[in-house]
Design an enzyme around this catalytic site. Structure first.
Site, PDB file in Angstrom:
ATOM      1  N   GLU A 173       0.934  -1.182  -0.055  1.00 33.18           N
ATOM      2  CA  GLU A 173      -0.035  -0.025  -0.090  1.00 33.18           C
ATOM      3  C   GLU A 173       0.823   1.218   0.076  1.00 33.18           C
ATOM      4  O   GLU A 173       0.615   2.235  -0.557  1.00 33.18           O
ATOM      5  CB  GLU A 173      -0.907  -0.034   1.108  1.00 33.18           C
ATOM      6  CG  GLU A 173      -1.789  -1.235   1.169  1.00 33.18           C
ATOM      7  CD  GLU A 173      -2.562  -1.307   0.128  1.00 33.18           C
ATOM      8  OE1 GLU A 173      -3.092  -0.471  -0.601  1.00 33.18           O
ATOM      9  OE2 GLU A 173      -3.020  -2.360  -0.453  1.00 33.18           O
ATOM     10  N   HIS A 216       1.995   2.365  -3.274  1.00 33.53           N
ATOM     11  CA  HIS A 216       0.672   3.112  -4.365  1.00 33.53           C
ATOM     12  C   HIS A 216       1.017   4.611  -3.739  1.00 33.53           C
ATOM     13  O   HIS A 216       0.912   5.187  -4.850  1.00 33.53           O
ATOM     14  CB  HIS A 216      -0.659   2.696  -3.654  1.00 33.53           C
ATOM     15  CG  HIS A 216      -1.039   1.546  -4.373  1.00 33.53           C
ATOM     16  ND1 HIS A 216      -1.341   1.217  -5.658  1.00 33.53           N
ATOM     17  CD2 HIS A 216      -1.459   0.230  -3.809  1.00 33.53           C
ATOM     18  CE1 HIS A 216      -1.879   0.207  -6.075  1.00 33.53           C
ATOM     19  NE2 HIS A 216      -1.886  -0.545  -4.975  1.00 33.53           N
TER      20      HIS A 216
END
Length: 194
Positions: free
Chosen positions: A151, A154
């Site tokens: 994550e 990202h």
């Protein structure tokens, strides 16, 4: 409210993400919508750029994964005394990582119906703000660390596919084009590249 997840190929997934402060407009609502979106898509993590908001914010739930595993699997995928987390990360930074690495399969809600083995550090130390905007410095291990790194990537304009060797990425190109054109259907709302 469940938000549409951007598909592979959407430009926002490669946009520079920005730090935010506690006064960011409707931050609580965005976080709540992201949790609802993630769980609605049966995910274990979600970053703000995946829902069309290029800011340094992501969520991770490794506790549900831990709870579903048998004891033997927990020994392989989680460190001792780690039972997983359910956490919001704001303005996160990796400040240390282990030399020890491990490889496991990863998928992504923005890249449905595809998963590949990715090598990452076994442990990382993070500095971040939690949902209450309290600064945290914590070390995470195993599956929890892997989810966080995925994550976090990202928010750095990186997709897990970027960790693959160029030849492997080339072999996946046909599948990725189908995903970007909306020809691969997910069981959750998506917004496709234009």
């Amino acid at each position: 409210m469940q938000l549409p997840i951007l598909s592979y190929g959407h430009s926002v997934l490669r946009e520079q993400c920005h730090d935010i402060d506690s006064g960011y407009p409707e931050l609580t609502k965005l976080i709540e919508n992201m949790w609802e979106t993630m769980y609605g898509a049966n995910g274990c993590g979600l970053a703000a750029p995946q829902v069309n908001v290029p800011v340094r914010l992501f969520l991770v739930d490794s506790k549900t994964t831990y709870d579903k595993m048998d004891d033997r699997s927990r020994e392989d995928y989680f460190a001792a005394n780690d039972t997983g987390i359910i956490e919001t990360f704001i303005n996160a930074a990796i400040i240390d990582e282990s030399e020890e690495v491990w490889t496991d399969e990863e998928g992504c809600l923005s890249i449905p119906a595809l998963a590949e083995p990715i090598t990452r550090p076994w442990s990382i130390t993070m500095e971040y703000f939690n949902r209450e905007f309290i600064r945290q410095t914590k070390t995470f291990y195993g599956t929890t660390a892997r989810m966080i790194q995925h994550e976090y990537d990202h928010t750095e304009r990186v997709l897990y596919l970027d960790h693959l060797k160029p030849l492997k990425r080339k072999l996946l190109q046909g599948k990725l084009e189908k995903i970007s054109k909306g020809l691969v259907k997910a069981k959750y709302p998506m917004k496709f590249a234009k």
